[in-house]
Scaffold this active site. Structure first.
Site, short mmCIF file in Angstrom:
data_model
loop_
_atom_site.label_atom_id
_atom_site.label_comp_id
_atom_site.label_asym_id
_atom_site.label_seq_id
_atom_site.Cartn_x
_atom_site.Cartn_y
_atom_site.Cartn_z
CB CYS A 1 36.09 19.13 35.90
SG CYS A 1 34.11 19.03 36.61
N GLY B 1 43.16 52.84 46.32
CA GLY B 1 44.48 51.74 46.27
C GLY B 1 44.57 51.01 44.90
CB SER B 2 43.21 51.22 41.99
OG SER B 2 42.89 50.87 40.60
CB CYS C 1 30.59 20.37 32.80
SG CYS C 1 31.37 20.62 34.47
CD GLN D 1 40.48 47.93 39.67
OE1 GLN D 1 40.74 47.95 38.51
NE2 GLN D 1 40.68 48.94 40.45
CG LEU E 1 44.05 52.71 50.63
CD1 LEU E 1 42.93 53.31 50.72
CD2 LEU E 1 45.17 53.35 49.75
CB VAL F 1 40.92 37.63 43.08
CG1 VAL F 1 40.48 38.29 41.71
CG2 VAL F 1 42.27 37.57 43.24
CG HIS G 1 39.41 41.92 37.67
ND1 HIS G 1 40.24 42.79 38.39
CD2 HIS G 1 38.76 42.53 36.92
CE1 HIS G 1 40.36 43.69 37.47
NE2 HIS G 1 39.45 43.58 36.37
#
Length: 311
Positions: free
Chosen positions: A194, A234-235, A146, A117, A278, A119, A135
């Protein structure tokens, strides 16, 4: 399916207590076919805060929603100013023992897959293969007009050039790579368009209120169906997506084991919740299974994903 902006969750009084016994984790991995579902808690030992818990960023920070980002130029200015600054710090994070242990389990054929989950790209940076970024990833940018995709480092260089005097000091960095800045610090930060069509650029991550691509969701569901067991790392499982995968596994009769120091929304579906840090827990399990962590390739590249973060 959209990510709901669930920002808080109150544990029920009848949740099973956590344990410090690592046998449920060891047994699952010894059997093999384990699907890992990781959350922000696996990256806290790399210096990236989580959303919840005593020092969680949600106590001071509300993540950007897709609706605000697309509707307001000022919201985009705030986001890109804070994200540009946060990217510098975020990109210096390195994988920790938790990430190294997951990669080692994978090398030894104990895993059927990894869904994250997060990024931050830290699983990939230490060598985990076939990681599904539920995600998305902060190392990529997409154009909303575009659809062009480009590396984040290219945008970072453009933003540096457009804002040469932008050097605020952030109060904190958040799990989504966003930095805490005041409106005064954001000032007249210049957002760049962009280069292909002049459209609006967005990080290739799923904002709250935005739909996760259906093909990605189905891929994750298939991984759950094919797994022998599900190991949550870890969630808090507050966001419904992760909880749905836990429920799917439990309903199919697959063991669910959670490693998270605090209670989670999925505890009632789990065989056990191991309430240990963890890095400590996963390293100890690797030792029990005679799996060395130091045989991984050295993570010499900056994260995310070791793909050259920075301006």
């Amino acid at each position: 399916m959209r990510m709901r902006p669930t920002l808080s969750w109150t544990p029920a009084d009848d949740l099973p207590p956590g344990t410090t016994d690592l046998e449920p984790v060891t047994d699952a991995l010894r059997t093999g076919g384990v699907l890992v579902l990781s959350g922000a808690g696996i990256s806290t030992e790399s210096g990236i805060p989580d959303y919840r818990g005593p020092s969680g960023s949600l106590s001071r920070h509300t993540p950007m929603t897709y609706q605000d980002f697309t509707a307001s130029a000022q919201a985009r200015r705030r986001y890109w100013a804070r994200s540009h600054l946060g990217w510098r710090t975020f990109g210096r994070a390195r994988p920790n023992d938790g990430h190294r242990a997951v990669a080692a389990y994978g090398r030894h054929g104990l895993l059927s897959g990894v869904i994250t989950q997060n990024v931050d790209g830290l699983h990939q940076a230490v060598g985990s293969e076939g990681v599904v970024e539920l995600h998305g990833g902060l190392d990529r940018v997409v154009c909303l007009s575009c659809g062009a995709s480009s590396p984040r480092r290219e945008l970072a260089r453009q933003l540096e050039k457009a804002n040469p005097a932008f050097e605020p000091v952030a109060a904190a960095i958040n799990p989504d790579g966003d930095a805490d800045l005041t409106d005064e610090q954001v000032g007249d930060f210049r957002v760049v368009p962009c280069t292909a069509c002049g459209g609006i650029l967005k990080p290739d991550v799923v904002f709250f209120g935005e739909a996760v691509p259906p093909s990605r969701v189905e891929h994750c569901r298939r991984l759950v169906r094919e797994a022998t067991s599900l190991l949550v790392l870890g969630s808090s499982l507050t966001v419904m997506f992760g909880l749905r995968f836990v429920r799917q596994a439990a309903q199919a009769g697959k063991p669910v084991v959670i490693v998270n120091r605090d209670p989670t929304r999925g505890d009632q579906h789990a065989l056990a919740r191991v309430a240990l840090p963890l890095g400590t827990a996963l390293t100890a399990v690797a030792d029990r299974l005679d799996i060395p962590l130091d045989e991984a390739a050295a993570d010499v590249s900056p994260a995310p994903g070791g793909r050259g973060v920075g301006p």
